[in-house]
Motif scaffolding. Structure first.
Motif, PDB file in Angstrom:
ATOM      1  N   UNK A 186       0.852  -1.183   0.000  1.00 31.81           N
ATOM      2  CA  UNK A 186       0.000   0.000   0.000  1.00 31.81           C
ATOM      3  C   UNK A 186       0.894   1.241   0.000  1.00 31.81           C
ATOM      4  N   UNK A 187       0.791   2.020  -1.058  1.00 29.79           N
ATOM      5  CA  UNK A 187       1.604   3.219  -1.256  1.00 29.79           C
ATOM      6  C   UNK A 187       0.724   4.432  -0.993  1.00 29.79           C
ATOM      7  N   UNK A 188       1.018   5.170   0.076  1.00 28.92           N
ATOM      8  CA  UNK A 188       0.335   6.429   0.373  1.00 28.92           C
ATOM      9  C   UNK A 188       1.245   7.557  -0.102  1.00 28.92           C
ATOM     10  N   UNK A 189       0.883   8.162  -1.237  1.00 28.58           N
ATOM     11  CA  UNK A 189       1.785   9.103  -1.890  1.00 28.58           C
ATOM     12  C   UNK A 189       1.277  10.536  -1.782  1.00 28.58           C
ATOM     13  N   UNK A 190       2.201  11.488  -1.816  1.00 31.13           N
ATOM     14  CA  UNK A 190       1.924  12.897  -1.551  1.00 31.13           C
ATOM     15  C   UNK A 190       1.248  13.576  -2.740  1.00 31.13           C
ATOM     16  N   UNK A 191       0.591  14.721  -2.505  1.00 32.30           N
ATOM     17  CA  UNK A 191      -0.120  15.415  -3.581  1.00 32.30           C
ATOM     18  C   UNK A 191       0.775  15.986  -4.671  1.00 32.30           C
ATOM     19  N   UNK A 192       2.098  15.999  -4.470  1.00 31.41           N
ATOM     20  CA  UNK A 192       2.978  16.502  -5.526  1.00 31.41           C
ATOM     21  C   UNK A 192       3.285  15.436  -6.573  1.00 31.41           C
ATOM     22  N   UNK A 193       2.634  14.276  -6.461  1.00 34.88           N
ATOM     23  CA  UNK A 193       2.925  13.155  -7.364  1.00 34.88           C
ATOM     24  C   UNK A 193       1.633  12.704  -8.036  1.00 34.88           C
ATOM     25  N   UNK A 194       1.686  12.486  -9.346  1.00 37.77           N
ATOM     26  CA  UNK A 194       0.504  12.030 -10.076  1.00 37.77           C
ATOM     27  C   UNK A 194       0.251  10.552  -9.799  1.00 37.77           C
ATOM     28  N   UNK A 195      -0.969  10.134 -10.095  1.00 39.53           N
ATOM     29  CA  UNK A 195      -1.345   8.730  -9.938  1.00 39.53           C
ATOM     30  C   UNK A 195      -0.467   7.847 -10.814  1.00 39.53           C
ATOM     31  N   UNK A 196      -0.222   8.277 -12.043  1.00 42.60           N
ATOM     32  CA  UNK A 196       0.581   7.479 -12.970  1.00 42.60           C
ATOM     33  C   UNK A 196       2.024   7.355 -12.488  1.00 42.60           C
ATOM     34  N   UNK A 197       2.598   8.472 -11.999  1.00 41.23           N
ATOM     35  CA  UNK A 197       3.979   8.439 -11.513  1.00 41.23           C
ATOM     36  C   UNK A 197       4.102   7.538 -10.290  1.00 41.23           C
TER      37      UNK A 197
END
Length: 338
Positions: free
Chosen positions: A223-234
């Motif tokens: 499960x990857x919780x990623x920051x708003x500076x990163x797109x879904x595709x990236x």
């Protein structure tokens, strides 16, 4: 009122005539039609499955708390939205109001009926701001991290466990990735002046067919919780590359985008100023991201206690419900209360 499946939109005031044309900013159509920005109060109607300890125990008051499944997440927020629609007349507001009440939030991204409402009720896309009344402990939580799930597969070759050199242990092959994740520090990313923490966690592991057989297959759920500076595709490609670098193959199974904080939006600034609430980053995923995908700026602000979400014996402080009501009343009024 407009109903889609088990969800509905209640137009407390007249809806904007249509969604904004391509290239027009969210909310502009509504302002042009009524000279008043449209604000949506959004809440989901479902809860997680009832805990065994709560079965047969009806909602009840215990001292200054209301105890019930979903009390914090997010029946109390829905109650605040309904009361505001009932008690605060249009003449007392300079913002038009709509309620968005939807089902199946507590599940996979694709089954959430907010997506159906946003698709089938285009007038929603004329909103200037949406407030999701998720539990926030009374803070205004801006943006949210995205969430990806992926199944990472390691393959080996079966053998008798007395002679493991005849095979290749797929569970052992997963060890390098697990060790990497155990030592991986959260990445801090600044968005809208707020710090979000980006993390990857292994949440499930399966492997092996018998106690005396070297396993030829091992799967992990990441499960990857990623920051708003990163797109879904990236974010998805980063997860696939991580698996490849450690000898596995990743299949992304559930994709939920991140949401920017909208910290400079004039109605967000008004919300913060009139409520006096603290601004915090949302270190979780909520439907503000789905709303943002539809072109609607959105924030999280609700009376529930984040620590109580999904708990057995879930409760909410009655005073917190009152404070949230008064705060949103001050936000919606034509002039703030003296």
């Amino acid at each position: 009122m407009e109903r889609v499946k088990n969800s509905l939109v209640v137009w407390v005031d007249a809806p904007p005539p249509s969604s904004p044309p391509p290239g027009e900013r969210a909310g502009e159509r509504g302002r042009a039609a009524t000279d008043r920005p449209l604000v949506l109060l959004c809440g989901h109607l479902d809860t997680v499955p009832i805990h065994a300890a709560d079965e047969g125990r009806f909602p009840r008051r215990e001292g200054e708390r209301l105890v019930a499944p979903g009390a914090s997440d997010m029946k109390s927020g829905v109650a605040v939205a309904l009361e505001l629609a009932e008690r605060l007349p249009r003449a007392g507001r300079d913002l038009d109001l709509g309620l968005v009440l939807y089902a199946r939030e507590e599940g996979p991204f694709e089954e959430n009926e907010l997506g159906d409402l946003l698709r089938d009720v285009p007038a929603l896309r004329g909103a200037a701001l949406a407030v999701c009344l998720e539990p926030t402990d009374g803070a205004v939580q801006l943006g949210c991290v995205g969430s990806l799930h992926a199944t990472v597969t390691f393959t080996g070759r079966s053998a008798h466990s007395a002679r493991p050199w005849h095979g290749e242990n797929a569970v052992h092959k997963a060890g390098a990735l697990l060790a990497h994740l155990a030592g991986r520090a959260p990445r801090e990313a600044v968005s809208g002046g707020l710090v979000f923490r980006e993390v990857i966690s292994a949440t499930r592991i399966e492997g092996g067919r018998a106690r005396n057989v070297v396993p030829d297959r091992c799967t992990l759920n990441l499960n990857f919780r990623f920051a708003p500076d990163k797109s879904l595709e990236a974010a998805a490609e980063e997860l696939r590359a991580l698996a490849r670098d450690h000898g596995g193959a990743a299949e992304v199974t559930d994709l939920s985008p991140a949401c920017p904080p909208w910290a400079d939006h004039p109605l967000v600034r008004r919300l913060l100023a009139r409520t006096g609430a603290a601004a915090e980053p949302k270190q979780a995923w909520t439907d503000v991201a789905r709303l943002a995908q539809a072109g609607i700026p959105a924030v999280n602000f609700g009376p529930g206690a984040t620590s109580q979400a999904h708990q057995a014996g879930e409760w909410v402080e009655l005073a917190a419900i009152e404070r949230c009501y008064r705060a949103l009343e001050a936000f919606l009024r034509a002039t703030p209360a003296a």
